[in-house]
Design a protein around this motif. Structure first.
Motif, PDB file in Angstrom:
ATOM      1  N   CYS A 107     -10.807  -9.583  -8.890  1.00 23.28           N
ATOM      2  CA  CYS A 107      -9.298  -8.945  -8.434  1.00 23.28           C
ATOM      3  C   CYS A 107      -8.545 -10.449  -7.897  1.00 23.28           C
ATOM      4  CB  CYS A 107      -9.334  -8.090  -7.178  1.00 23.28           C
ATOM      5  SG  CYS A 107      -7.797  -7.619  -6.563  1.00 23.28           S
ATOM      6  N   GLY A 108      -9.203 -11.180  -7.344  1.00 25.40           N
ATOM      7  CA  GLY A 108      -8.583 -12.572  -6.826  1.00 25.40           C
ATOM      8  C   GLY A 108      -9.578 -13.452  -6.467  1.00 25.40           C
ATOM      9  N   VAL A 154      -6.153  -5.667   0.242  1.00 26.19           N
ATOM     10  CA  VAL A 154      -6.846  -4.784  -0.730  1.00 26.19           C
ATOM     11  C   VAL A 154      -8.218  -4.408  -0.301  1.00 26.19           C
ATOM     12  CG1 VAL A 154      -7.750  -5.074  -3.080  1.00 26.19           C
ATOM     13  CG2 VAL A 154      -5.390  -6.050  -2.525  1.00 26.19           C
ATOM     14  N   GLY A 155      -8.906  -5.571   0.160  1.00 32.39           N
ATOM     15  CA  GLY A 155     -10.542  -5.404   0.604  1.00 32.39           C
ATOM     16  C   GLY A 155     -10.624  -4.369   1.613  1.00 32.39           C
ATOM     17  N   ASN A 212     -12.408 -10.640  -4.077  1.00 31.95           N
ATOM     18  CA  ASN A 212     -11.155 -11.416  -3.712  1.00 31.95           C
ATOM     19  C   ASN A 212     -11.160 -12.617  -3.536  1.00 31.95           C
ATOM     20  OD1 ASN A 212      -9.711  -8.530  -3.621  1.00 31.95           O
ATOM     21  ND2 ASN A 212     -11.159  -8.064  -1.909  1.00 31.95           N
ATOM     22  N   THR A 227      -0.869  -2.865  -3.423  1.00 35.98           N
ATOM     23  CA  THR A 227      -2.228  -3.153  -2.985  1.00 35.98           C
ATOM     24  C   THR A 227      -2.914  -1.949  -2.969  1.00 35.98           C
ATOM     25  OG1 THR A 227      -0.621  -4.843  -1.520  1.00 35.98           O
ATOM     26  CG2 THR A 227      -3.191  -4.222  -0.749  1.00 35.98           C
ATOM     27  N   THR A 242      -3.913  -1.520  -6.470  1.00 32.88           N
ATOM     28  CA  THR A 242      -5.162  -2.343  -7.018  1.00 32.88           C
ATOM     29  C   THR A 242      -6.321  -2.156  -6.640  1.00 32.88           C
ATOM     30  OG1 THR A 242      -3.249  -4.174  -7.164  1.00 32.88           O
ATOM     31  CG2 THR A 242      -5.766  -4.563  -6.834  1.00 32.88           C
TER      32      THR A 242
END
Length: 339
Positions: free
Chosen positions: A248-249, A162-163, A226, A133, A136
């Motif tokens: 990223c997502g 992640v954020g 994300n 995480t 990333t």
């Protein structure tokens, strides 16, 4: 070699979800435990990770990671204690990070296990802020998005694992402004009051595009995505000339059953000379030593904060995953295998 348990429980995927997964798509099954074969270690998992990318692996489609097999144990990041070893370099009592989560005991090939030190950080941190995480976030911001001092940064899903790291790392490296979006007013307050974001908004409270413009009246230089969907469209509108977006997502559309319309303003990419690039952590393992050194320092100094949401007991593994998809976590969602 210590006395081994007779059985282990593990989560199997038993049906491929159509849209949102349901508990009926999974089964918690009991399997016998055997001594490790040559070159392997037996690990009692203490914590395992549930992550948004796992939803994609439940579909039978070709992707950057193979889909989960039906009636087989799922996998993912885990950290645990070696209880039996048939591999040089690993002893009973060692703590290791590996990729065979979603189960109580795992037979792990020694070359796929990494020793971790519980004295340096809590074991769960190796699944999050000091693990995949965190790397990333680090790679996506500094390599993919080419962040530079003075950039204004917008992070969607900013209260996720992640954020929240992306936003703090940007502040630590001299961002002029950091804005985050989240799905509740409590998360918004946490981002601003605890993590030092300059502004944050609840995307449920109104159009993302309008709220982002208000939070970043001078535009943004970097967008860390994300979420996808409405957030990406809003970011394209707010990105300045030569802006960069790390994709990223796209959790907003992981459970959609029909194709999702793309952003309606993609022509802006041309005029603004924007760069949108996807990030996969597996491409950036060369950054690991630098990442551990820098992020470890920030953790020790207290400059970088992190949060974890725990589910207690392997029985709650699927519910933890479903809660993650619903946005019920703050920070990393982790399942502890024992209550």
């Amino acid at each position: 070699m210590s006395v081994l348990p007779a059985t282990s429980r593990e989560w199997h995927l038993v049906a491929r979800p159509h849209g949102w997964p349901t508990p009926a798509d999974f089964a918690l099954r009991e399997v016998p435990v055997t001594a490790p074969a040559e070159g392997r270690i037996l690990v009692r998992n203490l914590h395992f990770s549930v992550d948004p990318y796992m939803r994609g692996r439940m579909n039978d489609v070709k992707s950057y990671v193979p889909p989960y097999l039906l009636d087989h144990p799922m996998d993912g990041g885990a950290v645990g204690e070696v209880v039996a070893s048939n591999a040089e370099g690993f002893e009973v009592g060692d703590h290791v990070l590996h990729g065979l989560g979603w189960r109580e005991y795992a037979h792990v090939p020694a070359q796929h296990a990494t020793k971790v030190d519980p004295e340096l950080a809590p074991l769960s941190a190796y699944l999050g802020v000091l693990g995949m995480t965190g790397l990333t976030a680090y790679a996506g911001l500094f390599e993919t998005a080419s962040f530079k001092e003075g950039d204004a940064v917008f992070v969607s899903g900013a209260a996720g694992a992640v954020g929240m790291q992306v936003g703090q790392m940007a502040k630590l490296k001299g961002a002029s402004r950091v804005i985050g979006s989240a799905g509740s007013d409590d998360k918004v307050r946490y981002l601003v009051e605890e993590l030092g974001f300059d502004a944050a908004f609840n995307y449920r409270n109104g159009p993302v595009r309008d709220q982002l413009r208000e939070a970043a009246p001078d535009g943004i230089d970097v967008y860390f995505d994300n979420v996808g969907g409405e957030h990406l469209e809003a970011a394209i509108s707010s990105l300045n000339v030569h802006g960069r977006a790390t994709i990223c997502g796209m959790i907003a559309q992981y459970n959609d059953t029909e194709p999702v319309p793309g952003p309606r303003n993609m022509a802006m990419i041309i005029g603004k000379r924007l760069r949108l690039e996807g990030v996969l952590v597996g491409d950036h393992y060369g950054l690991q030593p630098q990442f551990v050194q820098e992020v470890g320092g920030w953790l020790r100094s207290g400059e970088l904060k992190y949060r974890e949401t725990f589910a207690e007991g392997i029985e709650d593994g699927v519910e933890a995953f479903l809660g993650l998809l619903r946005g019920e976590n703050t920070g990393k969602m982790i399942v502890s295998t024992t209550r």
